[in-house]
Design an enzyme around this catalytic site. Structure first.
Site, PDB file in Angstrom:
ATOM      1  N   TYR A 169       0.681  -1.473   0.051  1.00 49.43           N
ATOM      2  CA  TYR A 169       0.131  -0.148   0.010  1.00 49.43           C
ATOM      3  C   TYR A 169       0.819   1.297  -0.037  1.00 49.43           C
ATOM      4  O   TYR A 169       0.456   2.210  -0.394  1.00 49.43           O
ATOM      5  CB  TYR A 169      -0.934   0.112   1.158  1.00 49.43           C
ATOM      6  CG  TYR A 169      -2.218  -0.634   1.022  1.00 49.43           C
ATOM      7  CD1 TYR A 169      -2.396  -1.896   0.493  1.00 49.43           C
ATOM      8  CD2 TYR A 169      -3.428   0.127   1.467  1.00 49.43           C
ATOM      9  CE1 TYR A 169      -3.531  -2.418   0.414  1.00 49.43           C
ATOM     10  CE2 TYR A 169      -4.563  -0.513   1.297  1.00 49.43           C
ATOM     11  CZ  TYR A 169      -4.689  -1.846   0.951  1.00 49.43           C
ATOM     12  OH  TYR A 169      -6.078  -2.424   0.776  1.00 49.43           O
ATOM     13  N   LYS A 228       3.287 -15.301   1.959  1.00 50.63           N
ATOM     14  CA  LYS A 228       3.563 -15.910   0.601  1.00 50.63           C
ATOM     15  C   LYS A 228       4.866 -16.098   0.542  1.00 50.63           C
ATOM     16  O   LYS A 228       5.605 -15.911  -0.430  1.00 50.63           O
ATOM     17  CB  LYS A 228       2.801 -14.997  -0.481  1.00 50.63           C
ATOM     18  CG  LYS A 228       2.978 -15.807  -1.539  1.00 50.63           C
ATOM     19  CD  LYS A 228       1.824 -16.596  -1.796  1.00 50.63           C
ATOM     20  CE  LYS A 228       1.907 -17.348  -3.190  1.00 50.63           C
ATOM     21  NZ  LYS A 228       0.792 -18.655  -3.180  1.00 50.63           N
ATOM     22  N   ASP A 254      -3.031 -18.132   0.349  1.00 51.88           N
ATOM     23  CA  ASP A 254      -4.073 -18.865  -0.344  1.00 51.88           C
ATOM     24  C   ASP A 254      -4.690 -19.831   0.033  1.00 51.88           C
ATOM     25  O   ASP A 254      -5.743 -20.054   0.481  1.00 51.88           O
ATOM     26  CB  ASP A 254      -3.672 -19.355  -1.945  1.00 51.88           C
ATOM     27  CG  ASP A 254      -2.267 -20.025  -1.803  1.00 51.88           C
ATOM     28  OD1 ASP A 254      -1.657 -20.107  -0.645  1.00 51.88           O
ATOM     29  OD2 ASP A 254      -1.678 -20.816  -2.947  1.00 51.88           O
ATOM     30  N   ASP A 309      -6.288  -6.857   4.254  1.00 48.56           N
ATOM     31  CA  ASP A 309      -7.383  -6.250   3.609  1.00 48.56           C
ATOM     32  C   ASP A 309      -8.454  -7.281   2.971  1.00 48.56           C
ATOM     33  O   ASP A 309      -9.533  -7.388   3.382  1.00 48.56           O
ATOM     34  CB  ASP A 309      -6.973  -5.322   2.577  1.00 48.56           C
ATOM     35  CG  ASP A 309      -8.206  -4.606   1.867  1.00 48.56           C
ATOM     36  OD1 ASP A 309      -9.002  -4.141   2.747  1.00 48.56           O
ATOM     37  OD2 ASP A 309      -8.193  -4.528   0.569  1.00 48.56           O
ATOM     38  N   ASP A 325     -12.004  -9.092   4.920  1.00 51.34           N
ATOM     39  CA  ASP A 325     -13.424  -9.246   4.538  1.00 51.34           C
ATOM     40  C   ASP A 325     -13.891 -10.451   4.509  1.00 51.34           C
ATOM     41  O   ASP A 325     -15.267 -10.580   4.692  1.00 51.34           O
ATOM     42  CB  ASP A 325     -13.511  -8.553   2.899  1.00 51.34           C
ATOM     43  CG  ASP A 325     -13.466  -6.898   3.005  1.00 51.34           C
ATOM     44  OD1 ASP A 325     -13.367  -6.355   3.896  1.00 51.34           O
ATOM     45  OD2 ASP A 325     -14.311  -6.587   1.723  1.00 51.34           O
TER      46      ASP A 325
HETATM   47  C1  IPM Z   1     -10.151  -1.039   4.537  1.00 47.88           C
HETATM   48  C2  IPM Z   1     -10.791  -0.487   3.018  1.00 47.88           C
HETATM   49  C3  IPM Z   1      -9.467   0.540   2.651  1.00 47.88           C
HETATM   50  C4  IPM Z   1      -8.452  -0.323   2.501  1.00 47.88           C
HETATM   51  C5  IPM Z   1      -9.676   1.385   1.553  1.00 47.88           C
HETATM   52  C6  IPM Z   1     -11.219   1.931   1.688  1.00 47.88           C
HETATM   53  C7  IPM Z   1      -8.491   2.102   1.266  1.00 47.88           C
HETATM   54  O1  IPM Z   1     -10.862  -1.458   2.216  1.00 47.88           O
HETATM   55  O2  IPM Z   1     -10.036  -0.582   5.352  1.00 47.88           O
HETATM   56  O3  IPM Z   1     -10.166  -2.498   4.501  1.00 47.88           O
HETATM   57  O4  IPM Z   1      -7.930  -0.966   1.556  1.00 47.88           O
HETATM   58  O5  IPM Z   1      -7.296  -0.632   3.715  1.00 47.88           O
HETATM   59 MG    MG Z   2     -10.887  -3.510   2.865  1.00 44.89          MG
END
Ligand code: IPM
Ligand code: MG
Length: 357
Positions: free
Chosen positions: A141, A192, A224, A248, A252
């Site tokens: 990032y 990885k 993975d 990230d 999710d």
């Molecule tokens: C998160 C989001 C952010 C990230 C975006 C909005 C920049 O997806 O906080 O997980 O990728 O860190």
């Molecule tokens: Mg995110």
């Protein structure tokens, strides 16, 4: 007097933050807390007001605050901005980086009342309680060089740099070991290391730290496989630690296991536990302004803030208990609604939590 900077942000951000503030007011009164709040702008709201996603006024406020409560940033209105340095997301990355909020704690907890909401079979997810510790200020990032360039053959190329230094890995490693020590004593480091040098070093440093935490059992997993294991048998995990981008993605995935991303808070901490607290879900522009968003993740973020940055565990526990109580009352916003439950709006949910307190 502790100072909290409140950044409602974009999309559903202002609606859910408004409910979280009602809850904060209630616990302030109930537990006699010396906390004051101040509002600021971040993301798209800041681009509109100040021409920059993390403007100087907000930077000043953020540096002076003891903790920050954030709604969410981003939306289609700002997606067309050509200069990617002034997209809303850059505001979020900017504040994380400037305040060195390197340790991102993302719990994925299945509320027993919501067991049906998961897309996985109840026996696979019941009792699920995972903590993902995501490195938040390094990795691909932020790595440089980055950008776009033209190749000799005239083709355009986009490029980024994935790197981690020993101190960066060590400090996130310590956060994760400490967290695992206070929980189930299991830490899975995700990398990885079969392909990427940055994560070969990651694995080495995690192994080096392990002897200092004899009460924690460290394991390693390729990313993975970790993605697959999360949906195959998620209860094998207690704490997972990983870099910025893998974190990230995996967070999710873990959040969705609970079926209710609208329920999950997060904390982003610096080395002194100053932190920014935000719901894991995004700004959900498609439902903004309709009064149907779930404010519970933001309300639970207030609880995390009280616990980690303000040392008010009792107030934090009270909020978490109140959230569980409103679920027991069968109150549900649209995202977690199922038949036989009582569907409520954003503000009705907030009011119910305040009443439960
Ligand atoms: C998160 C989001 C952010 C990230 C975006 C909005 C920049 O997806 O906080 O997980 O990728 O860190
Ligand atoms: Mg995110």
């Amino acid at each position: 007097m502790k100072k909290i900077l409140v950044l409602p942000g974009d999309g559903i951000g202002p609606e859910i933050v408004a409910e979280a503030l009602k809850v904060l007011d209630k616990v302030k009164e109930k537990f006699n807390l010396a906390i004051e709040t101040e509002e600021g702008v971040l993301g798209g709201a800041a681009i509109d007001a100040e021409g920059h996603p993390y403007p100087e006024v907000t930077q000043k406020q953020a540096l002076a605050a003891d903790a920050i409560l954030l709604g969410a940033v981003g939306g289609p209105k700002w997606d067309k901005i050509e200069d990617i340095t002034i997209r809303p997301e850059k505001g979020l990355l900017g504040i994380r980086s400037q305040l060195e909020l390197f340790s991102n704690l993302r719990p994925a907890i299945l509320y027993p009342q919501l067991a049906d909401a998961s897309s996985l079979k109840p026996e696979i997810v019941s009792g699920l309680d995972i903590l993902i510790v995501r490195e938040l200020t390094g990795g691909i990032y932020f790595g440089t060089p980055r950008g776009f360039r033209e190749l000799e053959n005239g083709a355009k190329e986009g490029f980024n740099t994935y790197k981690y230094s020993e101190p960066e890995i060590e400090r996130i490693g310590r956060s994760a070991f400490e967290a695992a020590k206070k929980r189930g004593g299991k830490l899975c480091s995700v990398d990885k290391a079969n392909v990427l040098e940055a994560t070969i070093l990651w694995r080495e440093v995690m192994d080096r730290l392990a002897p200092e935490y004899p009460e924690v059992e460290l394991s390693h997993m390729y990313v993975d496989n970790a993605a697959m294991q999360l949906v195959r048998a998620p209860k094998q995990f207690d704490v997972m630690v990983t870099g910025n981008m893998f974190g990230d993605i995996l967070s999710d995935c873990a959040a969705m296991l609970t079926g209710s991303i609208g329920m999950l808070p997060s904390a982003s901490l610096d080395k002194n536990n100053k932190g920014m607290y935000e719901p894991i879900h995004g700004s959900a522009p498609d439902i903004a302004g309709q009064g149907i968003a779930n404010p519970l993740a933001t309300i639970l973020s207030v609880a995390m803030m009280l616990r980690y940055s303000l040392d008010e565990a009792e107030a934090a526990n009270a909020i978490e208990k109140a959230v569980s109580d409103v679920l027991d009352q069968n109150l549900r916003t649209a995202d977690i609604y199922s038949e036989g439950m009582k569907k409520v709006s954003t503000s009705e949910m907030g009011a119910a939590v305040v009443a439960a307190l």
